[in-house]
Enzyme design. Structure first.
Site, mmCIF file in Angstrom:
data_model
loop_
_atom_site.group_PDB
_atom_site.id
_atom_site.type_symbol
_atom_site.label_atom_id
_atom_site.label_comp_id
_atom_site.label_asym_id
_atom_site.label_seq_id
_atom_site.Cartn_x
_atom_site.Cartn_y
_atom_site.Cartn_z
ATOM 1 N N ASP A 86 -0.578 -8.480 2.995
ATOM 2 C CA ASP A 86 -1.857 -8.846 4.173
ATOM 3 C C ASP A 86 -2.985 -8.679 3.321
ATOM 4 O O ASP A 86 -3.304 -7.605 2.619
ATOM 5 C CB ASP A 86 -1.584 -7.585 5.299
ATOM 6 C CG ASP A 86 -2.819 -7.766 6.054
ATOM 7 O OD1 ASP A 86 -3.720 -8.266 6.010
ATOM 8 O OD2 ASP A 86 -2.462 -7.161 7.382
ATOM 9 N N HIS A 87 -3.995 -9.813 3.167
ATOM 10 C CA HIS A 87 -5.152 -9.845 2.367
ATOM 11 C C HIS A 87 -5.937 -8.625 2.804
ATOM 12 O O HIS A 87 -7.040 -8.466 2.175
ATOM 13 C CB HIS A 87 -5.567 -11.039 2.058
ATOM 14 C CG HIS A 87 -6.037 -11.398 0.581
ATOM 15 N ND1 HIS A 87 -6.688 -10.617 -0.006
ATOM 16 C CD2 HIS A 87 -5.875 -12.486 0.227
ATOM 17 C CE1 HIS A 87 -7.005 -11.264 -1.104
ATOM 18 N NE2 HIS A 87 -6.439 -12.420 -1.323
ATOM 19 N N ARG A 88 -5.863 -8.321 4.079
ATOM 20 C CA ARG A 88 -6.939 -7.121 4.387
ATOM 21 C C ARG A 88 -6.560 -5.676 3.866
ATOM 22 O O ARG A 88 -7.709 -5.052 3.742
ATOM 23 C CB ARG A 88 -6.859 -7.054 5.964
ATOM 24 C CG ARG A 88 -7.294 -7.961 6.751
ATOM 25 C CD ARG A 88 -6.711 -7.997 8.179
ATOM 26 N NE ARG A 88 -5.349 -8.041 8.569
ATOM 27 C CZ ARG A 88 -4.939 -7.729 9.672
ATOM 28 N NH1 ARG A 88 -5.587 -7.836 10.758
ATOM 29 N NH2 ARG A 88 -3.441 -7.394 9.985
ATOM 30 N N CYS B 7 -5.504 -5.075 0.581
ATOM 31 C CA CYS B 7 -5.741 -5.086 -0.708
ATOM 32 C C CYS B 7 -6.053 -6.412 -1.128
ATOM 33 O O CYS B 7 -5.964 -7.425 -0.484
ATOM 34 C CB CYS B 7 -4.531 -4.546 -1.378
ATOM 35 S SG CYS B 7 -3.004 -5.853 -1.514
#
Length: 459
Positions: A429-431, A433
């Site tokens: 999940d790019h949110r 890290c």
């Protein structure tokens, strides 16, 4: 004097609101004991044997195999007491006291006594289900005795609800009918006392939508129509579909991958499993070694052992690692969870993986064993593939994928050699890290695979 007690589908826990009847374990007329399993149901989480809290004679069953029932819907009725063949309900009588176990095990247990009893006529033939006519508005006068008529073939009569609410099992069923433009007053309820069940509405929707003889599913050459088979998305498959769709909608995921030389890892495993004497122990699986590597990597990169609370716009980082792992079964893909994986060694992990895998294949996993994961390990290499970009197991923040370990040409110590190579992938999940953290995690996993001695730092 015997009385008839009604047993309803109990609370299944984990937010589950309905279940599909897979197999009845008793017939009408059977004698059952307290806490004896009477029906096998499939929820969105697991296959469950439901025990009955009463001991007596089964007088009615509600629902056919393959039908869905909501929590709280009647499952069966049981005659308890001295004479189970002659049970008469006195009008206005208080509910019978429970003669059952009184156990309440969420998802599996029995419920308390119901608030009503049903009438069983002496010597009346038993039926698999006992629907009755729906309640009509309060009559102005007693109903007269039936008048004989000329013999004629019986025809189904739809209920007439002149006024007042239509008896429906739940608001969800009412909404389903409204969404499809169905008039509930035109439906015949299959539930007790004419109660309209979800299956009744679904049958009506299917009947209204299905043209004869078959609906085309795709354009075909020369004007021909292709015929297809429709399979309802429900049970485990339906739950997986909902979860994956939600993951795609809510999680902005990204994937990075790397090839690693697993030769030394495989040699270390062979040495563990080939040990004799006092050093000998249970066999260690490759999955257990990869799980041990995974928990060590999460200790260094805890950002990935997390979830996103979208309502509060917060990242929640977990202290414990509850490791999920993908397991393919005849009923579909399930993800059992190894609790406190960070506190287990390779031997303990291997035993737990084996136990949960066996339970998954037999369909005996509990809802609690299928929820609460914080990170997932997906060994898709067992399907003979090298790589994949898996969908994150919502609401987790990352998933480590492992391909098959196969001999490949590899440059080792400056020379070309045949080594055991595996492709590792990390979907995150790019949110929670950025790529630096994700890359650092994956590189550490690859280093441990290539040089298992790296793990000695964390033992």
């Amino acid at each position: 004097m015997a009385q008839v007690l009604e047993f309803k589908l109990p609370d299944l826990g984990e937010g589950l609101t309905e279940a599909e009847i897979v197999r009845w374990l008793v017939q009408v007329g059977d004698v059952v004991a307290v806490d004896q399993p009477v029906v096998e149901v499939e929820t969105a989480k697991a296959l469950v044997d439901v025990p009955c809290p009463y001991g007596g004679v089964v007088t009615a069953r509600f629902g056919d195999e393959g039908s869905e029932l909501p929590v709280g819907a009647p499952l069966l009725t049981v005659a308890v007491g001295a004479d189970a063949s002659t049970v008469v309900e006195a009008p206005g009588a208080a509910p019978a006291e429970s003669e059952g176990s009184g156990n309440v095990l969420v998802g599996y247990g029995t419920t308390a006594a119901p608030a009503r009893r049903r009438r069983v006529r002496p010597n009346a033939p038993s039926a698999q289900s006992a629907p009755a006519a729906p309640p009509a508005p309060a009559p102005a006068a007693p109903v007269p005795a039936p008048v004989p008529v000329a013999p004629a073939a019986p025809a189904p009569v739809k209920p007439v609800h002149a006024s007042g609410p239509v008896p429906v099992i739940s608001p969800l069923v009412r909404k389903l009918a409204r969404d499809h433009g169905l008039d509930l007053r035109e439906l015949t309820g299959s539930g007790p006392e004419g109660l309209i069940m979800r299956a009744d509405v679904e049958r009506a929707v299917a009947g209204a939508a299905a043209p004869a003889p078959a609906a085309p599913v795709a354009p075909a050459p020369e004007g021909q129509a292709l015929k297809g088979h429709r399979t309802p998305l429900r049970g485990v498959r339906g739950a997986v579909a909902d979860k994956l769709s939600r993951s795609r909608r809510e999680i902005p995921d990204a994937t990075c991958w790397v090839d690693a030389d697993a030769t030394e890892l495989m040699r270390a495993r062979a040495a563990m499993n080939g040990a004799t004497g006092p050093s000998a122990g249970p066999k260690i699986s490759v999955l257990a070694l990869l799980a041990r590597v995974c928990t060590a990597a999460l200790a260094r990169y805890p950002e990935l052992n997390a979830t996103v609370d979208t309502e509060r716009r917060e990242i929640v980082r977990f202290d414990e690692v509850h490791l999920g792992f993908a397991a393919q079964t005849e009923r579909g893909l399930v993800v059992p969870v190894v609790r406190d994986a960070h506190a287990r060694d390779a031997e303990s992990l291997s035993a737990e993986f084996a136990r949960l895998t066996d339970a998954a294949r037999t369909g005996s996993l509990t809802p609690a064993q299928l929820t609460g994961g914080t990170f997932t390990l997906n060994n898709y290499g067992v399907f003979g593939v090298d790589g994949s970009t898996p969908i994150i197991n919502h609401p987790e923040a990352a998933m480590l994928g492992v391909g098959r370990i196969v001999p490949k040409p590899w440059v080792h110590d400056g020379e070309l050699a045949v080594r055991q190579v595996v492709q590792l992938s990390l979907t995150f999940d790019h949110r929670v890290c950025d790529g630096g953290t994700a890359g650092g995690f994956l590189r550490y996993v690859a280093d441990c695979v290539e040089q298992p001695a790296v793990l000695l730092r964390t033992l």
